[in-house]
Scaffold this active site. Structure first.
Site, PDB file in Angstrom:
ATOM      1  N   GLU A  78       0.823  -1.206   0.000  1.00  0.00           N
ATOM      2  CA  GLU A  78       0.000   0.000   0.000  1.00  0.00           C
ATOM      3  C   GLU A  78       0.863   1.265   0.000  1.00  0.00           C
ATOM      4  OE1 GLU A  78      -3.113  -0.099  -0.472  1.00  0.00           O
ATOM      5  OE2 GLU A  78      -3.607  -2.188  -0.002  1.00  0.00           O
ATOM      6  N   CYS A 141      -8.268  -1.692   8.003  1.00  0.00           N
ATOM      7  CA  CYS A 141      -6.859  -1.679   7.585  1.00  0.00           C
ATOM      8  C   CYS A 141      -6.395  -0.275   7.233  1.00  0.00           C
ATOM      9  CB  CYS A 141      -6.628  -2.628   6.400  1.00  0.00           C
ATOM     10  SG  CYS A 141      -6.654  -4.350   6.925  1.00  0.00           S
ATOM     11  N   HIS A 165      -1.331  -5.591   2.137  1.00  0.00           N
ATOM     12  CA  HIS A 165      -2.514  -6.461   2.092  1.00  0.00           C
ATOM     13  C   HIS A 165      -2.147  -7.787   1.432  1.00  0.00           C
ATOM     14  CE1 HIS A 165      -5.817  -3.322   2.776  1.00  0.00           C
ATOM     15  NE2 HIS A 165      -6.201  -4.363   3.497  1.00  0.00           N
TER      16      HIS A 165
HETATM   17  N1  PCA Z   1      -8.524  -6.701   6.497  1.00  0.00           N
HETATM   18  C1  PCA Z   1      -9.515  -5.665   6.666  1.00  0.00           C
HETATM   19  C2  PCA Z   1      -9.507  -5.353   8.146  1.00  0.00           C
HETATM   20  C3  PCA Z   1      -8.743  -6.445   8.800  1.00  0.00           C
HETATM   21  C4  PCA Z   1      -8.107  -7.188   7.694  1.00  0.00           C
HETATM   22  O1  PCA Z   1      -7.319  -8.124   7.816  1.00  0.00           O
HETATM   23  C5  PCA Z   1      -9.291  -4.453   5.765  1.00  0.00           C
HETATM   24  O2  PCA Z   1      -8.713  -4.597   4.691  1.00  0.00           O
HETATM   25  O3  PCA Z   1      -9.697  -3.351   6.125  1.00  0.00           O
END
Ligand code: PCA
Length: 213
Positions: A78, A141, A165
């Site tokens: 990200e 997140c 992610h």
């Molecule tokens: N993914 C979610 C919140 C917790 C996670 O592992 C997100 O992408 O916001």
């Protein structure tokens, strides 16, 4: 060099979260890097409190937070966190804020201070699908990523931080038609590469990976 790496607990309809599953299994070859692992609750307010407390205790040089991005096919490094919550589903405490700021006095956005493109290049060299992502969403997140960079900006200027992610694990898509996944082994290898690259790269590289739309 000390690295704090976090993953989230399961949320929504999932019984596992690949982010913390991978963090748990992570081991580094380089013994000069000290790794501290922490599981964060998938809860807007509490995840920030736990992160801030852990940073204060651990005093890391680098913070890398990870989370599940169900439906994405690759490791998403990200780039940017925005000052916005718009929760599509309730968090694990039942909160579902809509169109709210994370910190009223914060910037509209902060950028990752990890070498995001160097990381993507290294992952691809190891044949792991990866790209720079320009949105961490508007859920827990992004909330945690934003808060991390806000706290770094205000309180911990010497720390570098970023967010990654990861896709679903194969066991999560057994009945989800046409949904991508990545093996736990590959995700763990990706985290090893991400930590090593973050620790050894002083200046990010240029790499053509921009999105047209
Ligand atoms: N993914 C979610 C919140 C917790 C996670 O592992 C997100 O992408 O916001």
């Amino acid at each position: 060099m000390k690295v704090l790496i976090t993953g989230f607990d399961p949320f929504g309809n999932e019984h596992i979260n690949p982010s913390y599953q991978a963090v748990q299994l992570l081991e580094l070859e380089k013994k000069e890097i000290e790794l501290v692992k922490k599981e964060l609750p998938t809860v807007f307010a509490r995840s920030i409190k736990v992160l801030d407390r852990t940073i204060k205790e651990v005093k890391p040089d680098i913070v890398i937070a990870t989370g599940q991005a169900g439906g994405r096919y690759d490791i998403s490094v990200e780039r940017v966190a925005i000052n916005l919550i718009d929760a599509g589903i309730p968090d694990n405490d039942g909160d579902q804020p809509l169109d709210e700021k994370i910190f009223k006095d914060g910037e509209n956005a902060y950028f990752s201070s990890l070498p995001i493109k160097a990381i993507v290049k290294k992952l691809r060299e190891k044949k792991i699908p990866a790209s720079v992502s320009n949105s961490a969403g508007t859920y827990v997140c992004n909330n945690l990523f934003y808060a991390m960079l806000y706290l770094i900006d205000r309180k911990y200027p010497d720390i570098k931080g970023g967010f990654v992610h990861v896709p679903y694990l194969p066991e999560q898509v057994l009945t989800k038609r046409n949904t991508p996944c990545m093996s736990l082994n590959d995700i763990v290898t990706a985290l090893q590469i991400i930590v090593a690259t973050a620790c050894t790269t002083k200046k990010d590289i240029l790499l053509i990976d921009g999105k047209i739309c």
